[in-house]
Design an enzyme around this catalytic site. Structure first.
Site: not given
Length: 455
Positions: A427-428
């Site tokens: 998850d950036h």
């Protein structure tokens, strides 16, 4: 004569669950907690016990029926209580038409409650049991959902509310299709599917919105016009996991980091360990679990989750690893707990047990929750790299592909080495590219030198 009571389905966390086995019949004697029926949910089978001891007078369900919380399983003559007639409404259902005594015509119900169902006995009062000195009612009053859930509160069980929160859905926006307007699991899933198809925002906070995706509606095609077809319904696991995957892919900004791990020495050690423990399968996955735990300790941001608001990061001090298991009905992700406290052999034993339970659909809720990080291994099938979808509310997942012998330059010459392709999706919003690259490199180092797993 003892009291005739209803045995009902408790809160099972799902709606419309099929009955696959009826374990009692009329005339059977049952003890408290003795199983009455067996249900099969999307991920497990469960037996529903008798809430009290007594003699079964009538079984209300049959194999193939779909039930939800509050459904009547059987009428049981309970032990050791004063005689009280069964609820009039249920008597009317079971008694022959000729045996019904004449009764005065009932007064018409108010329009707003005329079609609403009766309340469940599990809500505190047994229907037909009037207080001393009061006249017993001739039938159960219709359910007024505004009494059970006052105001504008949605009518849903705690399990359904938790499911809605997990999907980022404001449950007040969901219309219930169940009894008395009760919101069911399929209602929440249908709401998410509609939101994804229409580009609407499933109001559940800023972090839960789909970002206003302007998606075209799903194409409607008459495939039979082009040739012979066959329709095959999706399994319950596929239906539910499909909504989860669509939500995760649409709402989490995925990035995937690829890396290769040299597992030549690890594989030699694994085979030797297997020869010494022939009654226990030592799969490469147990080494991957140990390496992931070491990496999570080194990079705690991967062992975390965003809260519902999307404004806080919750760092976990425990190490529970989810393992994707391929079953005939679809993919499930059971969780092995406290992997940091277990050795390779104990992990191998836990993995064998939980994989077997997953394929037999006997996993309980506790075995499907609490994961920190997931591993999806396709090494036994094939492929090189892929992009696994993050399993919310986790922030990363490791995809493992099939190892292959490759020539690797060792500084002097090319030597054959067994290389394992790794695919780390993250998850950036929580993890940046540099941190992901360090995590993947550290993981490959751990797998490449099994001595490091002992540190």
């Amino acid at each position: 004569m003892a009291d005739l009571k209803e045995a009902r389905v408790p809160d099972i966390g799902h709606a419309d669950v099929p009955v696959i086995e009826v374990l009692v019949k009329a005339g059977d004697r049952v003890e408290k907690e003795q199983s009455l029926i067996t249900l099969e949910s999307d991920k497990a089978t469960m037996e529903v016990p008798a809430p009290f001891a007594g003699t079964v007078k009538e079984v209300k369900l049959k194999v193939g029926d779909e039930v939800s919380e509050g459904a009547v399983i059987a009428l049981i003559e309970a032990d050791g209580e004063a005689a009280t007639p069964a609820p009039a409404a249920d008597k009317a259902e079971s008694a022959p038409e000729a045996a019904k005594p004449p009764a005065p015509a009932p007064a018409p119900a108010p329009a707003e409650t005329r079609d609403k169902p009766a309340p469940m006995a599990s809500q505190g009062v047994q229907p037909g049991n009037a207080a001393e000195g009061d006249a017993a009612p001739s039938a159960r009053p219709p359910l007024d959902a505004s009494i059970v859930m006052p105001g504008d509160a949605p009518y849903a069980s705690p399990a359904i509310r938790a499911f809605a929160r997990e999907l980022g859905v404001d449950i007040q926006q969901v219309k219930g299709s169940g009894r008395g307007g009760r919101i069911q699991r399929d209602d929440v899933s249908a709401y998410v599917k509609h939101a994804l198809a229409s580009g609407a925002r499933p109001t559940g906070g800023a972090s839960a919105s789909l970002g206003g995706l302007n998606l075209l509606p799903w194409p409607k095609v008459d495939f039979a016009k082009f040739g012979e077809i066959e329709e095959k319904p999706l399994s319950r696991i596929q239906k539910i996991s499909g909504a989860n995957l669509a939500r995760n892919w649409a709402m989490i900004p995925h990035v995937t980091q690829h890396e290769d791990a040299d597992i030549t020495e690890q594989e030699a050690f694994r085979k030797k360990l297997g020869e010494e423990n022939k009654d226990l399968k030592i799969s490469p996955l147990v080494f991957q679990i140990k390496a992931v735990v070491a990496a999570l300790k080194q990079f705690p941001q991967f062992n975390a989750s965003l809260d519902e608001s999307g404004e806080k990061l919750i760092l976990k001090k425990y190490f529970h690893i989810g393992i994707a298991v391929d079953t005939p009905d679809g993919l499930v992700v059971p969780v092995i707990r406290d992997c940091d406290k277990k050795g390779l052999l104990e992990l191998a034993s836990d993995l064998a047990v939980i994989s077997k339970k997953a394929r037999e659909k006997k996993l309980g809720p506790a075995e499907m929750s609490g994961g920190c990080f997931s591993i999806s291994s396709l090494g036994g099938i094939g492929g090189t790299y892929f992009t696994p979808i993050v399993n919310a509310p986790e922030v990363a997942i490791l995809g493992v592909s099939k190892s292959a012998m490759k020539p690797v330059w060792n500084g002097k010459e090319f030597a054959p080495r067994l290389m394992l392709p790794l695919s780390l999706s993250y998850d950036h919003r929580v993890i940046d590219g540099a941190l992901a690259a360090r995590f993947a490199s550290f993981l490959a180092t751990q797998l490449g030198d099994i001595r490091r797993l002992l540190l």
